[in-house]
Motif scaffolding. Structure first.
Motif, mmCIF file in Angstrom:
data_model
loop_
_atom_site.group_PDB
_atom_site.id
_atom_site.type_symbol
_atom_site.label_atom_id
_atom_site.label_comp_id
_atom_site.label_asym_id
_atom_site.label_seq_id
_atom_site.Cartn_x
_atom_site.Cartn_y
_atom_site.Cartn_z
ATOM 1 N N ARG A 28 0.822 -1.215 0.000
ATOM 2 C CA ARG A 28 0.000 0.000 0.000
ATOM 3 C C ARG A 28 0.848 1.254 0.000
ATOM 4 O O ARG A 28 0.392 2.318 -0.395
ATOM 5 N N GLU A 35 2.704 3.748 -3.672
ATOM 6 C CA GLU A 35 1.822 2.584 -3.790
ATOM 7 C C GLU A 35 2.261 1.723 -4.965
ATOM 8 O O GLU A 35 2.731 2.236 -5.977
ATOM 9 N N VAL A 39 -2.116 -1.863 -6.303
ATOM 10 C CA VAL A 39 -2.973 -1.076 -5.417
ATOM 11 C C VAL A 39 -3.557 0.107 -6.182
ATOM 12 O O VAL A 39 -4.742 0.432 -6.042
#
Length: 180
Positions: A28, A35, A39
């Motif tokens: 994440r 990211e 994601v």
């Protein structure tokens, strides 16, 4: 999460909760690390989806019956992958404890959330090789420990037949063109 989604729709909080549920912290990202592509792609897909559809999907998942009691009777080999940071880690341990150890194995992947196939697919390679070796479908270069639940000696030969694995094998006709 289901209530949030029902009353507020696909808002930023719901998106973050869904992403947190399925992906590890490392994937994440944070202030120093961006990211990952997966994601970002999921975030875009969540922007495109209607909240009611995702709510119905979550309700269907929450309404599934408990399969724990029937797991002991399952005699096909089962390979369960779970990330060590997955919110479903305890459920994977519970399912593994209900399965017959002769036919199942649990693979815990470090620094990974629920989406092992997306976050660390390379961590699945060796366990899958052992799994396929147990069925005689792959010839590994390393020897398998006789005590491993994935070793071929831990399963009865009649369960290794294509029919018992649910495979319907048909002969393949190949046409070879002999052009000169």
């Amino acid at each position: 999460m289901s209530n949030l989604l029902y009353f507020y729709g696909m808002c930023g909080v719901v998106k973050e909760l869904l992403l947190k549920r399925y992906f590890s912290k490392e994937v994440r990202g944070n202030v120093q690390v961006p990211e990952s592509d997966i994601v970002q792609a999921c975030r875009r897909l969540l922007d495109e989806r209607q909240g009611i559809n995702i709510w119905q999907f979550l309700e269907a998942m929450n309404g599934r019956p408990d399969l724990s009691e029937g797991l002991r009777k399952l005699h096909c080999r089962s390979l369960i992958f779970v990330g060590e940071n997955s919110p479903f880690h305890s459920e994977a341990l519970h399912m593994t404890s209900k399965l017959d150890r002769r036919y199942s194995a649990l693979v815990e992947v470090q620094a990974c959330g629920s989406m092992v196939t997306e976050e660390q697919p390379h961590a699945m390679l060796i366990p899958i090789e052992y799994f396929l070796t147990g069925y005689g479908l792959y010839r590994a270069t390393l020897s398998v420990s006789p005590r491993s639940p994935l070793s071929p000696s831990c399963i009865s030969p009649e369960l290794l037949s294509p029919e018992s694995m649910g495979l319907k094998l048909k002969p393949i006709k190949t046409r070879i063109s002999l052009e000169v």
